[in-house]
Each structure stands twice: as structure tokens, then as C-alpha cells.
Design an enzyme around this catalytic site. Structure first.
Site, PDB file in Angstrom:
ATOM      1  N   ASP A  99      -3.736 -15.627 -14.940  1.00  0.00           N
ATOM      2  CA  ASP A  99      -4.803 -16.216 -14.120  1.00  0.00           C
ATOM      3  C   ASP A  99      -5.990 -15.260 -14.127  1.00  0.00           C
ATOM      4  OD1 ASP A  99      -6.199 -17.832 -12.421  1.00  0.00           O
ATOM      5  OD2 ASP A  99      -4.997 -17.393 -10.640  1.00  0.00           O
ATOM      6  N   ASP A 106      -9.228 -21.143 -16.960  1.00  0.00           N
ATOM      7  CA  ASP A 106      -8.980 -19.761 -16.566  1.00  0.00           C
ATOM      8  C   ASP A 106      -7.524 -19.426 -16.269  1.00  0.00           C
ATOM      9  OD1 ASP A 106      -8.886 -21.280 -14.269  1.00  0.00           O
ATOM     10  OD2 ASP A 106      -9.842 -19.776 -13.015  1.00  0.00           O
ATOM     11  N   GLU A 107      -6.594 -20.321 -16.571  1.00  0.00           N
ATOM     12  CA  GLU A 107      -5.195 -19.982 -16.336  1.00  0.00           C
ATOM     13  C   GLU A 107      -4.289 -20.749 -17.281  1.00  0.00           C
ATOM     14  OE1 GLU A 107      -3.303 -21.299 -12.671  1.00  0.00           O
ATOM     15  OE2 GLU A 107      -5.001 -22.612 -12.244  1.00  0.00           O
TER      16      GLU A 107
END
EC number: 2.7.7.7
Length: 370
Positions: free
Chosen positions: A16, A112-113
Site C-alpha cells: 500500500d 496505489d495498492e
């Protein structure tokens, strides 16, 4: 007596990125470094919504999905900037290239993860912790950004673990520690338990995983429906969901929340034309044609409605999308109401054999007209 074979476990990493949009802005623009930065809708006019905030802004209580006006009240000195999605997508692609050095089993959840299954890693490192450390270091060295990682034997625990030591953290929860870890976990920290459900649980005296664990499967399903079966398993550390490198696209759309209410059909038509152009570009990118067009309308009192129309064959051109959206808008009462948001979505793709795309191309939560 023959010994039972040792149980084998998956090795799952959840990566993350830390305050991703804000961190990219601070990396690219030195004047933002060390400052309280908010990426999202600007607070002027009606105000937008916070996409993410730097850690300097989070110290004042600014959080994702918060109205920008509220963020400004909490942090009057904050700098507000609009998102640069093209830049974030470019960085996201580079992050995924780093992931692919170690495994092909990558399931992005957003820009983003992502989950990574490194049960067997490409470099034969063998240790999921070492893989996570190398990935974090590569992101720092090559992209000048930081990421947090959670390492465990399943997706649920790995995702929660990645949030334990943010920013720039790494947390390993091994098989023998999982049940105790989850028993001590507040229910509002459970991934998949939203605020409304968490409040419902607390009203019933269920504050931690240990409290949930006291309920039988029948009782927890009775209280929380089908999701109760999932809760029953995860409080016991059971999550057999595999990392899925491929997912199916079921819809593509875009929406816009306006700084000021729209009050005339002409204003609404003009905005639908803009949104239709964005949807058209996304359909072309994935070579998709939709047979169902849906229009979403949110009024200034936050009442929301949708209208849909389906066709025998799929379409992707701007005139088809915008024209259908306008006709659907005309079936609603817009004369006496003020509109704060409009959206267009295409689904029911045709032909069906081109509906699947790799998860590395997943549209993220904020990939929409703004």
C-alpha cells in the site's frame, strides 16, 4: 504412527503506497514538501472531496473522502491541488513493473495498492518478508516514494497488516499469531466492515474480533446476512481467496460533481457531452462496446436516481453515448430540481469474448471525470 504432513501456507504480500497522490505531488514539486497538502476537489464553490492528504495534513484530521470544505476548516493552511491522474497512472505502472520482477500473481486493488502471491517467487528468494523489503527499497530508490507492506498467509490479514506501521512500515503476521491478532482487532479496522456495519456491531456489544468470535455461524449470519459467513471465517483467520491476476470488467463510466448546481437542461446537456467524451475514450482504450447505458443523477438534496436503456448491439461512439444519456435525462424531472452530479456508465459489453482485461489495467476509485 506416521506423522501428518506439515501444513503449507500461501505467502501473501499487500503493498500500500503511503499517501500516494500527495506523495507524488510532493516528489514532483519541491515547494509542497513538508507542507500540508490536499489532493482532490477544491474547497471553492460547493467544494469537492479529498482524494488523499499528505501526512502533514493528516495530523490535523484531514482524511480521504472528506469534503474539501471540512478539510479546510480542520487545516486552514493546507494547500489544495487537483489530481493529476496521468502522472499517478504512470507511476503506478512503474510500481507494477517492480512487482513483476518477483511474481506474476499480482492483483491490483487500485493505482496505489495490490496483493502479491510470492509463495513461489521468480528470484527464488523464498522469504516473503525479504521480497517485501526488496520491493519497498526498489520503490524508494527508483521512484523516491515510500510504501507499507503487510505479509501473511492470506489476503485479509496481509491487508490489515500493511496499515499497522504506516508510513514506510512492514508488518508480518505469521500463522501462529493470526487468531490473537484478529481477536484484538477493533471491528472498525476489519477490511470489508464499513462505518454503518461497525456502528451496528458496537450497538450489539461487538467491539473486537474476540466479541465476534463468540457468535455461532448461524447467529452471525442471522445478524449480518451473507456477509456474516465471511466475518465468521476471518475472525478465525480463515480466508482462502486466491490472488487473482485477472478480473472481468463489468462497467466503465465517469461522473462529475459540479461546483454549482445545474438548473437548466442546456447546462446538463453540456455536461453530459463532456462526460460522454471521457467514457468514449475509456471504452476505446479497452476496445469495449456497451449495450446498456445508465445515467446517474444526484440532486442538491443528495437524492440520487438512475435511468438505464439497453440495446441489441453495443456502442462506443460519443453521439450514441451522449444522445442516449440526454434522452434518459429527459425522462426525469429536471425542471424544478437542482442537479449537483451527473454520471454515465456503459455495461453489458458486446461481444462478450473481449470483456476480460488484466488486473493491471483496473480502473481505480478516482478514475473519473472531476
Amino acid at each position: 504412527m506416521a506423522e501428518e504432513p506439515a501444513k503449507t501456507y500461501r505467502k501473501i504480500i499487500h503493498i500500500d503506497m503511503d499517501a500516494f497522490y500527495a506523495s507524488v505531488e510532493q516528489r514532483d514539486f519541491p515547494e509542497y514538501r513538508g507542507k500540508a497538502l490536499v489532493v482532490g476537489g477544491l474547497p471553492e464553490g460547493r467544494g469537492g472531496v479529498v482524494a488523499t492528504a499528505s501526512y502533514e495534513a493528516r495530523k490535523f484530521g484531514v482524511r480521504s473522502a472528506m469534503p474539501s470544505k471540512q478539510a479546510l476548516k480542520l487545516c486552514p493552511h493546507a494547500i489544495f491541488v487537483r489530481p493529476r491522474f496521468a502522472a499517478y497512472k504512470e507511476v503506478s505502472q512503474k510500481i507494477r513493473e517492480i512487482f513483476s520482477r518477483y511474481t506474476d500473481l499480482i492483483e491490483p486493488l487500485s493505482l496505489d495498492e495490490a496483493y502479491l502471491d510470492v509463495t513461489v517467487d521468480k528470484l527464488n528468494i523464498g522469504s516473503a518478508i525479504e521480497v517485501a523489503e526488496q520491493i519497498k527499497q526498489a520503490i524508494k530508490d527508483e521512484l523516491q516514494l515510500t510504501a507499507s507492506a503487510g505479509v501473511s498467509v492470506n489476503k485479509f490479514v496481509a491487508k490489515i497488516a500493511s496499515d499497522v506501521k504506516k508510513p514506510d512500515g512492514l508488518t508480518f503476521i505469521g500463522p501462529s499469531s493470526i487468531e490473537k491478532f484478529i481477536e484484538n482487532l477493533p471491528v472498525d479496522k476489519f477490511y470489508g466492515v464499513g462505518r454503518v456495519t461497525a456502528d451496528k456491531m458496537k450497538k450489539q456489544g461487538l467491539f473486537t474480533g474476540a466479541d465476534l468470535k463468540t457468535l455461532s455461524r448461524e447467529e452471525i449470519v442471522k445478524r449480518f446476512g451473507k456477509a456474516g459467513g465471511f466475518y465468521y471465517n476471518i475472525v478465525r483467520g480463515i480466508d482462502d481467496r486466491p490472488v487473482q491476476p485477472h478480473r472481468e470488467t463489468k462497467s466503465i463510466g465517469a461522473e462529475d460533481t459540479f461546483a454549482f448546481d445545474l438548473t437548466t437542461a442546456e447546462e446538463m446537456y453540456a455536461e453530459l457531452d463532456k462526460i460522454a467524451k471521457t467514457v468514449h475514450e475509456r471504452l476505446k482504450r479497452y476496445q469495449l462496446k456497451g449495450r446498456t447505458v445508465t445515467v446517474k443523477i444526484k440532486y442538491n438534496d443528495f437524492k440520487q436516481i438512475t435511468r438505464s436503456q439497453s440495446f441489441p448491439d453495443g456502442g462506443d461512439d460519443i453521439d450514441f453515448i451522449a444522445g442516449t444519456a440526454k434522452r434518459l435525462l429527459d425522462t426525469t424531472d429536471t425542471e424544478n430540481l437542482r442537479v449537483r452530479l451527473l454520471g454515465i456508465t456503459l455495461s453489458n459489453f458486446y461481444p462478450p469474448e473481449i470483456r476480460t482485461k488484466t488486473s493491471s489495467e483496473q480502473l481505480d476509485l478516482f478514475d473519473q471525470a472531476t
